[in-house]
Scaffold this motif. Sequence first.
Motif, mmCIF file in Angstrom:
data_model
loop_
_atom_site.group_PDB
_atom_site.id
_atom_site.type_symbol
_atom_site.label_atom_id
_atom_site.label_comp_id
_atom_site.label_asym_id
_atom_site.label_seq_id
_atom_site.Cartn_x
_atom_site.Cartn_y
_atom_site.Cartn_z
ATOM 1 N N THR A 52 13.258 46.843 56.895
ATOM 2 C CA THR A 52 12.466 46.570 57.997
ATOM 3 C C THR A 52 10.982 46.160 57.672
ATOM 4 O OG1 THR A 52 12.372 48.887 58.797
ATOM 5 C CG2 THR A 52 14.218 47.538 59.552
ATOM 6 N N HIS A 53 10.251 46.910 56.859
ATOM 7 C CA HIS A 53 9.022 46.660 56.391
ATOM 8 C C HIS A 53 8.762 45.317 55.995
ATOM 9 C CE1 HIS A 53 10.788 47.625 52.535
ATOM 10 N NE2 HIS A 53 9.639 47.057 52.028
ATOM 11 N N PRO A 183 4.960 62.552 46.149
ATOM 12 C CA PRO A 183 6.083 62.146 45.940
ATOM 13 C C PRO A 183 6.147 60.706 45.635
ATOM 14 C CG PRO A 183 6.262 62.754 47.822
ATOM 15 C CD PRO A 183 5.144 63.288 47.583
ATOM 16 N N SER A 184 7.026 60.393 44.530
ATOM 17 C CA SER A 184 7.289 58.819 44.274
ATOM 18 C C SER A 184 7.979 58.294 45.181
ATOM 19 C CB SER A 184 7.691 58.679 42.604
ATOM 20 O OG SER A 184 9.194 59.189 42.970
ATOM 21 N N HIS A 274 11.459 47.141 46.137
ATOM 22 C CA HIS A 274 11.147 46.623 47.384
ATOM 23 C C HIS A 274 10.031 47.576 48.134
ATOM 24 C CE1 HIS A 274 14.691 48.627 47.518
ATOM 25 N NE2 HIS A 274 14.894 48.813 48.751
ATOM 26 N N LEU A 275 10.349 48.953 47.844
ATOM 27 C CA LEU A 275 9.364 50.038 48.604
ATOM 28 C C LEU A 275 8.257 50.180 47.782
ATOM 29 C CD1 LEU A 275 12.102 52.251 49.806
ATOM 30 C CD2 LEU A 275 11.216 50.475 51.180
ATOM 31 N N ASP A 276 8.424 50.235 46.487
ATOM 32 C CA ASP A 276 7.062 50.323 45.571
ATOM 33 C C ASP A 276 6.079 49.379 45.562
ATOM 34 O OD1 ASP A 276 7.554 53.099 44.178
ATOM 35 O OD2 ASP A 276 8.994 51.934 42.859
ATOM 36 N N ASP A 279 4.766 43.796 48.588
ATOM 37 C CA ASP A 279 4.065 42.667 48.971
ATOM 38 C C ASP A 279 4.640 41.622 47.735
ATOM 39 O OD1 ASP A 279 2.576 43.205 51.248
ATOM 40 O OD2 ASP A 279 0.819 43.913 50.057
ATOM 41 N N ARG A 280 4.580 42.508 46.687
ATOM 42 C CA ARG A 280 4.956 41.452 45.414
ATOM 43 C C ARG A 280 6.518 41.098 45.667
ATOM 44 N NH1 ARG A 280 5.893 42.933 38.833
ATOM 45 N NH2 ARG A 280 6.288 40.834 38.360
ATOM 46 N N PHE A 281 7.080 41.908 46.168
ATOM 47 C CA PHE A 281 8.714 41.758 46.626
ATOM 48 C C PHE A 281 8.751 40.733 47.382
ATOM 49 C CE2 PHE A 281 12.866 42.194 48.619
ATOM 50 C CZ PHE A 281 13.616 42.515 47.476
#
Length: 291
Positions: A52-53, A183-184, A274-276, A279-281
């Motif tokens: 959703t982000h 945490p990662s 897509h979470l890391d 913006d690039r994703f």
Amino acid sequence: MVSTQGSEASPAPGFPAQVARLRGHDLSYVDTGSGSTLLFIHGLLGSHDNWTHLVDRLDNTHRVVIPDLFGHGASAKPVGDYSLGSHAAILRDLIDHLGIAKVVLVGHSLGGGIAMQFCYLFPERVEALVLVASGGLGRTVSPLLRSATLPGAELVLPVIASSWVRERVETVGKAVRGLGWRPSTDVSAAWKGFTSLSDGESRRAFLATTRGVIDPGGQTVSARGQLVSAERLRTLVIWGTRDRMIPVGHARRAHEVFPNAQVVLFEDAGHFPHLDQPDRFASALEEFLHH
């Protein structure tokens, strides 16, 4: 297992969830925007929250549909078939319900395997395919997931997913974060998924889904040699170079299935690129869609 009741589901932040009654059970989903449709498919222990982000970036030019798969999130967790084919058929039923003819599939991890199965079963409904750290491209997978297929996992999982264990792990986590540890993304996403196993219905669905695609030796389902129309399918493959769940080497094997696929590697990203690097994703996805 108990189906969700009524016509409302837990809302995504800023994006109220809707419910479709499919095959006698409630499927929760987010549906927003207009234009050609992007159908996002989360991975094992995931939900629509994983995507959703990205909605604000995409729904100005596309219709964005993000379901919680059966057995996940706010959707029902019925006793039954949790195979890739069953999940793909339910997604076909969902787009039929919404009056959508064709979709761009965006599948992460298990969701990538479901997306490829969808392409196999319903090729006429697919405009393009985006695979994100996808299953189905090789045998190797994390030992954590392989352990869920071992005999006795049904007895062990309720113990390690119990509130007693979770509360103590969270206490330790708060303490080490106070010392500066962060945490990662992979750890945070995995923990959020793990906490969803607190009830028996979710655990049963998790074990059924996992055992449908994994055995103690690794992944059991492969797309190689299955998709006869793969050469004609526009395909984007995105992978994090630090993926410890499904190794990045599988991204290179994508060309064995999709000879013309575009492969993009995200340096320093893990199993959730897509979470890391959202913006690039989003940029990579938009470039692919508008090319």
